[in-house]
Design a protein around this motif. Structure first.
Motif, PDB file in Angstrom:
ATOM      1  N   SER A  30     -11.124  -2.511  27.622  1.00 21.79           N
ATOM      2  CA  SER A  30     -11.920  -1.471  28.281  1.00 21.79           C
ATOM      3  C   SER A  30     -11.640  -1.339  29.768  1.00 21.79           C
ATOM      4  O   SER A  30     -12.130  -0.402  30.394  1.00 21.79           O
ATOM      5  N   SER A  31     -10.870  -2.272  30.346  1.00 26.57           N
ATOM      6  CA  SER A  31     -10.615  -2.179  31.779  1.00 26.57           C
ATOM      7  C   SER A  31      -9.149  -2.277  32.160  1.00 26.57           C
ATOM      8  O   SER A  31      -8.721  -1.635  33.118  1.00 26.57           O
ATOM      9  N   GLY A  70     -15.204  -2.428  33.595  1.00 30.39           N
ATOM     10  CA  GLY A  70     -14.371  -1.333  34.086  1.00 30.39           C
ATOM     11  C   GLY A  70     -15.159  -0.394  34.986  1.00 30.39           C
ATOM     12  O   GLY A  70     -14.640   0.082  36.015  1.00 30.39           O
ATOM     13  N   LYS A 123      -9.802   2.592  29.166  1.00 30.78           N
ATOM     14  CA  LYS A 123      -9.781   1.977  30.502  1.00 30.78           C
ATOM     15  C   LYS A 123      -9.831   3.030  31.610  1.00 30.78           C
ATOM     16  O   LYS A 123     -10.452   2.818  32.649  1.00 30.78           O
TER      17      LYS A 123
END
Length: 203
Positions: A30-31, A70, A123
């Motif tokens: 997610s980041s 994120g 992301k």
């Protein structure tokens, strides 16, 4: 590089610590991580279908937590940390264009479509959400709903149909999800035009 990373991620599914690795991959996807958690989730759910919903819950929770990380990168440390990450993946130009044009409600919509179908990449949108300062509560809710819908839908299909559905998931399900995400965007945009309640883009 991508293929080696993909194969390494796939190999994690056969380890005794696979559930821990699923949580880790769902979080970092997610980041900054390149490979989606689905790559790990599908073979794990196929190997132990009775645990499919438990795995979906793990993936949803840690994907949401990773989304919050994120978001924090975009909110508090864009220039120091988020910008280099986006530049490394060649996403900085697209991100800057999105940030210049995005309204908060469009960002929430993109969070939904990225959670359902990785469109745009998760992301990018989580960092964008922090950079444009959308509400954290709405951000978390959108992550839980969209990402939970994806993982639990996969869990249902894998429990019900097993290995026979794998080819469909790998080759066709993403196209269906992309179509659904595109339809969601069109419906939203159409409602904006009909109601005159604002602009989809701010530039």
């Amino acid at each position: 590089m991508f293929e080696r990373l993909y194969l390494w991620t796939l190999s994690l599914a056969s380890r005794r610590s696979a559930q821990v690795w699923l949580a880790v991959v769902a979080f970092i996807e997610s980041s900054f991580f390149l490979i989606p958690a689905d790559v790990l989730f599908v073979p794990m759910a196929l190997a132990k279908p009775q645990r499919a919903y438990r795995l979906a819950l793990i993936a949803t929770v840690f994907s949401t937590l990773g989304g919050i990380a994120g978001y924090a990168l975009g909110y508090y440390a864009f220039d120091a940390l988020a910008r280099p990450v986006l530049a490394f993946y060649g996403k900085l130009g697209a991100f800057e264009q999105l940030r210049a044009c995005a309204t908060p409600d469009m960002t929430l919509l993109l969070l939904t479509t990225s959670g359902l179908a990785h469109l745009p990449p998760i992301k990018v949108v989580t960092i964008l959400a922090g950079a444009v300062h959308i509400g954290l509560g709405f951000f978390v809710l959108s992550c839980v709903i969209a990402r939970g819908a994806r993982f639990f839908a996969l869990a249902f299909l894998l429990r019900r149909y097993g290995e026979t559905i794998r080819h469909f998931i790998e080759k066709r399900l993403k196209l269906i999800a992309l179509g659904g995400a595109a339809l969601l965007i069109l419906l939203y945009f159409g409602l904006k035009l009909l109601t005159g309640s604002g602009q989809f883009l701010s530039c």
